[in-house]
Scaffold this active site. Structure first.
Site, short mmCIF file in Angstrom:
data_model
loop_
_atom_site.label_atom_id
_atom_site.label_comp_id
_atom_site.label_asym_id
_atom_site.label_seq_id
_atom_site.Cartn_x
_atom_site.Cartn_y
_atom_site.Cartn_z
N SER A 134 46.26 -1.77 32.08
CA SER A 134 45.09 -1.62 31.17
C SER A 134 44.19 -0.34 31.44
CB SER A 134 44.44 -2.83 30.90
OG SER A 134 43.24 -2.65 30.24
N HIS A 194 48.75 0.11 28.42
CA HIS A 194 47.96 -0.84 27.61
C HIS A 194 46.69 -0.41 27.22
CE1 HIS A 194 47.38 -4.93 26.12
NE2 HIS A 194 46.20 -4.93 26.55
N ASP A 227 42.99 -0.88 25.24
CA ASP A 227 42.29 -2.15 24.66
C ASP A 227 41.14 -1.78 23.68
OD1 ASP A 227 43.45 -4.64 26.00
OD2 ASP A 227 42.79 -3.90 27.83
N MET A 260 38.52 -2.51 21.35
CA MET A 260 37.43 -3.55 20.96
C MET A 260 36.16 -3.15 20.02
SD MET A 260 36.96 -5.24 24.60
CE MET A 260 38.51 -5.39 25.92
N HIS A 279 46.38 -2.90 21.89
CA HIS A 279 46.16 -4.14 21.73
C HIS A 279 44.63 -4.12 21.06
CE1 HIS A 279 44.12 -8.11 23.97
NE2 HIS A 279 44.48 -8.38 22.57
N MET A 288 41.59 -5.60 19.34
CA MET A 288 40.86 -6.60 19.30
C MET A 288 39.82 -6.38 18.31
SD MET A 288 40.84 -7.35 23.52
CE MET A 288 41.52 -5.68 23.74
N MET A 305 46.98 -14.39 25.71
CA MET A 305 45.81 -13.99 26.41
C MET A 305 45.61 -15.08 27.38
SD MET A 305 44.91 -11.02 25.19
CE MET A 305 43.32 -11.07 26.27
N ASP A 341 48.24 -11.20 29.21
CA ASP A 341 46.98 -10.13 29.62
C ASP A 341 45.85 -10.99 29.83
OD1 ASP A 341 45.41 -8.11 29.13
OD2 ASP A 341 45.60 -8.16 26.84
C1 DX5 Z 1 41.09 -8.11 28.13
C2 DX5 Z 1 41.92 -7.10 27.85
C3 DX5 Z 1 42.56 -7.02 28.89
C4 DX5 Z 1 42.00 -6.64 30.25
C5 DX5 Z 1 42.83 -7.16 31.35
O1 DX5 Z 1 40.42 -8.65 26.93
O2 DX5 Z 1 42.67 -7.37 26.68
O3 DX5 Z 1 43.63 -6.05 28.74
O4 DX5 Z 1 41.67 -5.29 30.59
O5 DX5 Z 1 41.94 -6.78 32.78
P1 DX5 Z 1 42.40 -7.74 34.04
O6 DX5 Z 1 43.62 -7.47 34.32
O7 DX5 Z 1 41.39 -7.03 34.99
O8 DX5 Z 1 42.18 -9.15 33.55
ZN ZN Z 2 44.57 -6.23 26.41
#
Ligand code: DX5
Ligand code: ZN
Length: 230
Positions: free
Chosen positions: A12, A37, A39, A41, A70, A72, A141, A177
């Site tokens: 990620s 990956h 993320d 948000m 991903h 969010m 998750m 994840d």
């Molecule tokens: C959390 C994200 C993850 C996150 C994982 O909301 O969707 O992808 O970056 O990070 P680690 O591996 O540090 O838990």
């Molecule tokens: Zn993620």
């Protein structure tokens, strides 16, 4: 993108140096990453803000493997075309992001992307049943989404085991994840997960100038998971 259940490590970029996404991506791919990956948000669906389609488009040319986005965010539907145009291979939306996840998954495939469905730790599997034939990936998750570096939630192991049984022979990846490292990865591989997202556990100890630790970290997760894979 053919389908197989071999273990895939998806770093990620939430844990990468935000001022150097291009070189960070090149570094983790050179060190063995299978997917990248990304993320996204929105500060509304989750209590953190990252980036949107223009950033995804800008980093796309640095990704030689698979761009796994991903989302969010809520709502999702108004942004699907923009993320597809940005070059996402996989677009994953949360089941909890709105009342019409079925329509969202149709729209993702309609935009030419593989469709992913993400489930928060508090969400059960009952609502997944009628979506199984319209998804390419289900992301369980293993932390509450929003931040990297959180602690793995063990109750999700049994969810993955039951999801694996529900999926049967369908060509659907199970991605996990959050909180994945060489200790937690084998628990999930044994339960049926094949795509392992890891942020802090991949990027720790390395940098774009010293990328060898990225490779050591990826290998440690992959070796532990592959040995445990069901
Ligand atoms: C959390 C994200 C993850 C996150 C994982 O909301 O969707 O992808 O970056 O990070 P680690 O591996 O540090 O838990
Ligand atoms: Zn993620």
């Amino acid at each position: 993108m053919g389908f197989d259940r071999a273990i895939k490590i998806a770093p990620s970029i939430l844990s990468a140096d935000f001022a150097n996404f291009g070189t960070e991506i090149q570094a983790v791919e050179a060190q063995g990453a299978d997917w990248i990956h990304v993320d996204v948000m929105d500060g509304h669906f989750v209590p953190n803000l990252t980036f949107g389609p223009p950033l995804c488009k800008a980093i796309r040319r640095h990704i030689k493997t698979v761009m796994d986005v991903h989302l969010m965010i809520a709502p999702v539907d108004p942004y699907i075309e923009a993320f597809a145009d940005a070059g996402a291979d996989i677009l994953t939306a949360h089941l909890e992001a709105g009342p019409h996840i079925h329509r969202t998954l149709q729209a993702i495939r309609g935009a030419g992307c593989k469709a992913g469905l993400a489930l928060n730790p508090g969400t059960g599997l009952a609502d997944v049943e009628h979506l199984l034939d319209m998804v390419d990936l289900i992301c369980v998750m293993t932390v509450n989404p929003g931040f990297g570096g959180q602690k793995f939630i063990h109750s999700q192991i049994d969810k993955v085991r039951r999801l694996r049984a529900m999926i049967g022979d369908r060509p659907i990846h199970i991605e996990i994840d959050g909180g994945i490292d060489p200790t937690t990865a084998p628990l999930m591989a044994a339960a049926g997960a094949d795509v392992l997202v890891a942020g802090s556990a991949v990027f720790k100890g390395g940098s774009v100038d010293q990328p060898a630790p990225y490779g050591d970290n990826i290998r440690a997760i992959r070796t532990a998971a592959a040995a445990a894979q069901a």
